[in-house]
Each structure stands twice: as structure tokens, then as C-alpha cells.
Design an enzyme around this catalytic site. Structure first.
Site, PDB file in Angstrom:
ATOM      1  N   ASP A 288       0.778  -1.198  -0.058  1.00 23.02           N
ATOM      2  CA  ASP A 288       0.065  -0.110   0.047  1.00 23.02           C
ATOM      3  C   ASP A 288       0.845   1.078  -0.037  1.00 23.02           C
ATOM      4  O   ASP A 288       1.572   1.379   0.852  1.00 23.02           O
ATOM      5  CB  ASP A 288      -0.943   0.042   1.330  1.00 23.02           C
ATOM      6  N   ASP A 446     -13.329  -4.017  -1.267  1.00 23.81           N
ATOM      7  CA  ASP A 446     -13.156  -3.364   0.005  1.00 23.81           C
ATOM      8  C   ASP A 446     -14.349  -3.555   0.968  1.00 23.81           C
ATOM      9  O   ASP A 446     -14.899  -2.506   1.432  1.00 23.81           O
ATOM     10  CB  ASP A 446     -12.661  -1.927   0.095  1.00 23.81           C
TER      11      ASP A 446
HETATM   12  O1  1PR Z   1     -10.664   2.811  -5.174  1.00 21.86           O
HETATM   13  O2  1PR Z   1      -9.749   2.351  -7.258  1.00 21.86           O
HETATM   14  O3  1PR Z   1      -8.677   4.423  -6.047  1.00 21.86           O
HETATM   15  O4  1PR Z   1      -8.492   1.979  -5.416  1.00 21.86           O
HETATM   16  C1  1PR Z   1      -7.924   2.268  -4.111  1.00 21.86           C
HETATM   17  C2  1PR Z   1      -7.352   1.156  -3.911  1.00 21.86           C
HETATM   18  O5  1PR Z   1      -6.480   1.375  -2.518  1.00 21.86           O
HETATM   19  C3  1PR Z   1      -8.270  -0.174  -3.483  1.00 21.86           C
HETATM   20  O6  1PR Z   1      -7.567  -1.414  -4.042  1.00 21.86           O
HETATM   21  C4  1PR Z   1      -8.160  -0.518  -2.020  1.00 21.86           C
HETATM   22  O7  1PR Z   1      -8.262  -1.499  -1.378  1.00 21.86           O
HETATM   23  C5  1PR Z   1      -6.975   0.236  -1.573  1.00 21.86           C
HETATM   24  N1  1PR Z   1      -6.645   1.243  -0.186  1.00 21.86           N
HETATM   25  C6  1PR Z   1      -7.494   2.394  -0.032  1.00 21.86           C
HETATM   26  N2  1PR Z   1      -7.441   2.558   1.219  1.00 21.86           N
HETATM   27  C7  1PR Z   1      -6.604   1.879   1.659  1.00 21.86           C
HETATM   28  C8  1PR Z   1      -6.261   1.970   3.170  1.00 21.86           C
HETATM   29  O8  1PR Z   1      -5.575   0.711   3.825  1.00 21.86           O
HETATM   30  N3  1PR Z   1      -6.524   2.898   3.858  1.00 21.86           N
HETATM   31  N4  1PR Z   1      -5.596  -0.490   1.062  1.00 21.86           N
HETATM   32  C9  1PR Z   1      -6.315   0.856   0.918  1.00 21.86           C
HETATM   33  C10 1PR Z   1      -6.170  -1.418   0.950  1.00 21.86           C
HETATM   34  C11 1PR Z   1      -5.898  -3.531   1.746  1.00 21.86           C
HETATM   35  C12 1PR Z   1      -4.965  -4.567   1.132  1.00 21.86           C
HETATM   36  C13 1PR Z   1      -3.913  -5.053   2.374  1.00 21.86           C
HETATM   37  C14 1PR Z   1      -4.367  -6.257   2.790  1.00 21.86           C
HETATM   38  C15 1PR Z   1      -3.476  -7.027   3.364  1.00 21.86           C
HETATM   39  N5  1PR Z   1      -5.226  -2.225   1.646  1.00 21.86           N
HETATM   40  O9  1PR Z   1      -4.510  -4.465  -0.050  1.00 21.86           O
HETATM   41  O10 1PR Z   1      -2.635  -5.046   1.643  1.00 21.86           O
HETATM   42  O11 1PR Z   1      -5.663  -6.027   3.663  1.00 21.86           O
HETATM   43  O12 1PR Z   1      -2.995  -6.397   4.692  1.00 21.86           O
HETATM   44  P1  1PR Z   1      -2.419  -7.547   5.954  1.00 21.86           P
HETATM   45  O13 1PR Z   1      -2.031  -8.517   5.207  1.00 21.86           O
HETATM   46  O14 1PR Z   1      -1.527  -6.622   6.512  1.00 21.86           O
HETATM   47  O15 1PR Z   1      -3.799  -7.776   6.735  1.00 21.86           O
HETATM   48  P2  1PR Z   1      -9.467   2.893  -6.026  1.00 21.86           P
END
Ligand code: 1PR
Length: 591
Positions: A288, A446
Site C-alpha cells: 500500500d 473493500d
Molecule cells: O478506489 O480504485 O482508487 O483503489 C484504491 C485501492 O487502494 C483499493 O484497492 C483499496 O483496497 C486500496 N486502499 C484504499 N485505502 C486503503 C487503506 O488501507 N487505507 N488499502 C487501501 C487497502 C488492503 C490490502 C492490504 C491487505 C493485506 N489495503 O491491500 O494490503 O488487507 O493486509 P494485511 O496482510 O496486513 O492484513 P481506487
């Protein structure tokens, strides 16, 4: 065994074309890190470093590349350069005829590719070059185009050099289409370029394939099994073509390319049949990425999507540099690396040049598939210039992405589709998958759990929970969110997954906000629900905290891949140890 000379001649199809022959721009020559600069901590004997394969070619070390401009061949360029060769782009049919060695990494759709080749006189030059038994390597579509015809948007005539029709995989027998991932080869005939294959898997991503028959058996050097046996590679004299992507197949892929580019280095070693037998489960490292408060692009990681430290300064959690971490995970054996630009929903990604740079630098040294997501949507900038989501995606592909991942925009597209029942063809999802193929489009979901006493309380698909909710609720539905989990939408993960599959998604990245960063394991209820509902591959994400969690998700659900972030960034668990554990438990992985 030396094959007989060629007898078949080229077929040509009088197709009209809007496509242009473009020679792609050369990538940046500067490097954030150089090869050999990765640290080799946690190195395990089972997982070999890819660095030992780099070969310095000398003298006439030029490879001619046929890039007709339909997609991203940056990875092929990077791999060729990594192996010490310079690239000369084909501009005219004469360039093909004059080539010492020609690489043809076909990308895009069969009809569009034939259209361009016919229009520019390239088809004839290619046939002539191949019929003269000149050194040739076709990759993916570059193999399929050698056949008589394809059913992809067709029938469409191919070059007609090899008997057979290219057809679509049959998904009715339970096999997910596209065929995405690391699969094993069955060597059928001596093909010097595959001599190092041993029991390694190679990376495939395609929905169409050519089938072996009595008419083409002399061409076949290996097959692969995915539902049925299809042609994985051909070889006749100096002519080679592979359905898989050597430039994305890590260590062994580089060795295949090297054996083609540098035949003098080949040994007399005979090909070996290995233990690898089928499509491997994938382990994906996810980064991320966002700018911190100082404006530096950093890898961050949230707890349930909250990426700020709970300190007085409340700064964005910084877990490292994106390019370096991606390089490390490649060395560690990650099957793919995903970058999610998590503030892409509010910052326009084409204004986010550092993110594009991250992709460019990473793809110069990381030879497994790269996915990038965040901010893929239509956008009008401050100067009134309108960018389509297709332009945003194209820039990501040009910068080195193999797949793009759409989050928020896919939710809106699915809502609209379910409301109207009409596929407009105008959504980002539909447009990008039409141009680049659905194998290049991931939808990132999500969802957040919403507990229920009674599954009939909502119009969305609910599941009976393994562990009841905080007030003893036995059911939950999974509400989709947009803007990084900030806004809940009136659509469930189940409904979304089915809708986006119909709209052209090739894969689903299934997160779970409740589990994200918790380290307590994947949400098995959710992953089972979605992976049983769709016939495209599902990547399980969120919650991995131990190697056992990966085994659990593969044993209890139909997930094709498992993704983790926090445990890898904090070095609590390495990719190798995950794979070693999976192997021990009898789950096939790429080694
Ligand atoms: O909506 O097309 O602009 O895409 C935004 C992208 O960014 C989406 O794929 C969304 O999942 C991601 N995203 C947005 N905000 C966050 C955040 O964390 N605040 N991250 C985010 C999402 C989730 C996973 C993470 C897993 C594994 N991150 O990708 O890496 O949950 O984590 P872990 O192994 O530590 O539990 P758009």
C-alpha cells in the site's frame, strides 16, 4: 532432433485497421537500485536468487523486437536488457528480414494484431523470416499468431505456419478462465531453451490456447495441463514460441530467454521432467503506497484501513521504500507484487509521477507480474483537461504494470449495471478489459462485515458465520465500500463480484476491512462465498498473521492466490517460509 524445413505458407486476411504501428519509447535509463543490490537476508537454499543468471553478451548483442504498439512489452524489453542485450525496434518489414534474432511478444487481441501485421506488410516479412529458419522467439500471442486461425472475436486468420485453430479455454469444467498463474510444463520434445525448466513453474496469463493434434505434433516442444492439454511451447529448428511469459517467470524465465538470446551458452543437457504438475497457488506481496506528510512516497500499512500512527503527530505509518521492498519480495520468491496507490481516489494518478517512476524502476529488476491500483477513473484536471480511465490505465501499463486494479470505480459500474441490466461498454472496467484483455483487469473489493440476526433482513447475499458477531449475530453480509473504506455503498461483495465478472474483470482482489492488519487470519466465510460464486480467479487478502493462515485459506476455499502485506513488511514471516509451509502441507507452489 532437427525439424524438417517449413512448407506452409502465410495466409493473409484483408482486415481493416485503426491500429498504428508504434515503436514504444525507451524506458528511463536511471536506476534507483542496480542489480545485485538486493540484500539476501532470509535466503533459503530452496529459493534461488535470480541474480546468478545475468549474462553479459558481447559484440553483436542486438535483439530485434517486433512491438506493434498494442500493449505493454516493457517487461520483455527490461528482461532483454537485463540479460545484456540492446534492442532494435522493428520499423519496417525490412527490419524483420535483416534481424539476427527476432523476439515477438504478441500482446492484445488476435484480430487487432493480425490487422496491424497485415496492414504494414509485417505478416509477409514474418512468414518469410520464419520459413528461412531464422532465430525467432514468439511470446504468448506471438505463439498463437503462428497458427491458422483463432476463435477470439473470430474466426480470424493467423499466419498459417502451424496447423490448428486457437480456441478459448472451456470454463464449464470448473477451471477458471483466464488461466492466470504459475503452471507446470510437460516436455514433449527437445527444445534447448527449456533445458533449465526442471521442476519449475512458468507464468501464464491467457484465455485462448492452441491444442495439440496429429497435424502439429512435430512442432510441439511442451504442453501444459489446464482442464485439457494445450500447447505451451513450440520449436522447429531456430524457431521457438512460448504461450507463457518468460519475462515474468522469474529466475527460470530469464534462463529461457538467455538460452534463446545466447545459444552458445547452452549445454548438451537433456530436458528433465520435474515434479511440478499443475497450476500453483500464488503468494502475493502487497504494498500500500501513499505520500507521507513530507511528500515522500512510502509503503504504509493500516489496521482496518487506518494508516496513521496513534501518536501525537499522527503521521502516516512508514514501512519502507516501495522499489526496494518490491525487489526484496521478488528475491524472496513472491509470485506477484501489487502496488495499491491508496490515496488515488482523491489524488489524480497521472499527477502522481513518483508512482509511475516506482513502477518503471521496479519493472527493470523484478521479473514477476506487477499489479497497480488506485485512482483508475475518468478525471478532469485543474486546467480542464479530461483524462479517460483508459488513458490512466495505459500510462500504468506503459510504466511497467502487467495488470491494473480498479476499486471505487468498479463499485459504481456494478451498481449501475445491476440497476439497469445494461452493459454500456463505457465503464472503465469494460473499456480497459476490451483494449487490454480481461486478464489485465483486477477488481479490488473493500467490503466490511454487517452483522445480521436474520439473513432475510437484507436484499444482499448473507452468510452464516463461523464465529458469531459481537451481539451473538449468526449472519453477516459484506457491504462494499469506496474511497478507501470511507463510504459504504448499497451493494454486497457477492453481488459486486458477479457483476464485475460479467463486465469484464479477469480477477478479484478480495480484501476485508474487518480483518485488515489484524493478523488473525483471512475471512474464510467471505472468501469461500466469493470464490464459489465466480469463475475468475480470486485473490484472498487481509488478515494473514502466520504461515498457517495461508494453508487454511487454500484448504478451505477456492482462492487461487493469497496476498499479505503487514507480516512481510514487518519481517515477521517471509515469503519463503509461507511457501515452505504450503509445500509441506501438500499445496503446490512455485519454488
Ligand atoms: O478506489 O480504485 O482508487 O483503489 C484504491 C485501492 O487502494 C483499493 O484497492 C483499496 O483496497 C486500496 N486502499 C484504499 N485505502 C486503503 C487503506 O488501507 N487505507 N488499502 C487501501 C487497502 C488492503 C490490502 C492490504 C491487505 C493485506 N489495503 O491491500 O494490503 O488487507 O493486509 P494485511 O496482510 O496486513 O492484513 P481506487
Amino acid at each position: 532432433m532437427e525439424a524438417p524445413p517449413f512448407s506452409s505458407s502465410c495466409s493473409s486476411s484483408p482486415l481493416s485497421s485503426t491500429a498504428r504501428l508504434l515503436s514504444s519509447s525507451s524506458p528511463s535509463s536511471s536506476l534507483l537500485f542496480r542489480r545485485n543490490s538486493f540484500s539476501k537476508t532470509h535466503y533459503s537454499a530452496k529459493f534461488k536468487s535470480p541474480r546468478n543468471l545475468s549474462v553479459r553478451a558481447s559484440g553483436d548483442s542486438v535483439v530485434t523486437l517486433l512491438d506493434y504498439g498494442a500493449g505493454n512489452v516493457r517487461s520483455v524489453r527490461n528482461a532483454i536488457r537485463y540479460l545484456g542485450f540492446d534492442i532494435k525496434d522493428v520499423q519496417t518489414p525490412e527490419d524483420i528480414l535483416k534481424a539476427d534474432r527476432l523476439v515477438f511478444p504478441g500482446v492484445g487481441a488476435f484480430a487487432a494484431a493480425m490487422d496491424v501485421l497485415n496492414k504494414n506488410g509485417m505478416a509477409e516479412a514474418l512468414c518469410s523470416y520464419i520459413e528461412k529458419d531464422r532465430p525467432f522467439l514468439g511470446i504468448c500471442l506471438g505463439l498463437q499468431l503462428l497458427f491458422e486461425s483463432s476463435e477470439e472475436n473470430g474466426p480470424v486468420n493467423g499466419l498459417g505456419l502451424i496447423p490448428g485453430v486457437v480456441g478459448r479455454f472451456d470454463s464449464s469444467n470448473g477451471f477458471r478462465v483466464p488461466h492466470i498463474g504459475w503452471n507446470a510444463l510437460q516436455i514433449k520434445n527437445d527444445s534447448e531453451i527449456l533445458d533449465d525448466i526442471g521442476n519449475h513453474h512458468v507464468y501464464f496469463v491467457h484465455s485462448y490456447r492452441a491444442m495439440p493434434s496429429d497435424d502439429n505434433k512435430e512442432w510441439i516442444s511442451s504442453t501444459c495441463n489446464y482442464g485439457d492439454n494445450f500447447i505451451a511451447s513450440i520449436r522447429r529448428g531456430n524457431v521457438h514460441a512460448v504461450q507463457f511469459h518468460p519475462e515474468k517467470s522469474g529466475d527460470v524465465g530469464l534462463s529461457i530467454l538467455r538460452r534463446f538470446l545466447y545459444p552458445k551458452s547452452t549445454t548438451t543437457k537433456k530436458p528433465t521432467e520435474g515434479k511440478a504438475s499443475k497450476l500453483a497457488k500464488r503468494v502475493i506481496a502487497c504494498l500500500d503506497v501513499r505520500a507521507n506528510d513530507k511528500g515522500d512516497l512510502v509503503v504504509t500499512k493500516g489496521d482496518q484501513y487506518d494508516v496513521r500512527e496513534h501518536t501525537e503527530e499522527n503521521e502516516v505509518r512508514n514501512l519502507g521504500k516501495p522499489v526496494e521492498l518490491a525487489g526484496q519480495y521478488y528475491i524472496d520468491g513472491a509470485d506477484e507484487v501489487s502496488f495499491l496507490n491508496i490515496t488515488g481516489f482523491r489524488d489524480f494518478p497521472l499527477g502522481d509521477l513518483p508512482m509511475l517512476q516506482v513502477l518503471r524502476y521496479t519493472s527493470e529488476n523484478v521479473f514477476v507480474p506487477l499489479t497497480v491500483g488506485g485512482g483508475i477513473r475518468d478525471f478532469t484536471d485543474a486546467n480542464g483537461r479530461h483524462y479517460t480511465s483508459l488513458e490512466v490505465a495505459s500510462e500504468y501499463f506503459r510504466s511497467g504494470a502487467d495488470k491494473i486494479s480498479i476499486g471505487s470505480d468498479a463499485v459504481y459500474a456494478a451498481e449501475e449495471y445491476l440497476r439497469t441490466g445494461v452493459k454500456t461498454g463505457k465503464t472503465s472496467l469494460e473499456q480497459i478489459s476490451r483494449v487490454y484483455g480481461n486478464q489485465a483487469v483486477v477488481v479490488s473489493i473493500d467490503p466490511r462485515r454487517v452483522y445480521l440476526k436474520n439473513p432475510n433482513d437484507v436484499e444482499f447475499k448473507a452468510v452464516k458465520l463461523k464465529n458469531p458477531g459481537p451481539n451473538g449475530e449468526e449472519y453477516a453480509w459484506y457491504q462494499c465500500t469506496v474511497n478507501g473504506g470511507r463510504e459504504g455503498r448499497p451493494i454486497g461483495a457477492y453481488e459486486l463480484a458477479k457483476a464485475v465478472e460479467e463486465l469484464g474483470a479477469g480477477e478479484i482482489l478480495l480484501n476485508c476491512i474487518d480483518c485488515d492488519g489484524q493478523g488473525k487470519g483471512f475471512d474464510i466465510d467471505l472468501i469461500k462465498l466469493i470464490s464459489d460464486a465466480v469463475s475468475i480467479p480470486v485473490i484472498a487478502s487481509s488478515g494473514a498473521g502466520a504461515v498457517e493462515h495461508f494453508t487454511e485459506v487454500f484448504m478451505k476455499t477456492n482462492a487461487s492466490a493469497a496476498l499479505a502485506a503487514g507480516i512481510f513488511h514487518r519481517k515477521e514471516v517471509t515469503v519463503q517460509s509461507v511457501k515452505e509451509h504450503l509445500l509441506k502441507e501438500g499445496i503446490e507452489v512455485r519454488i
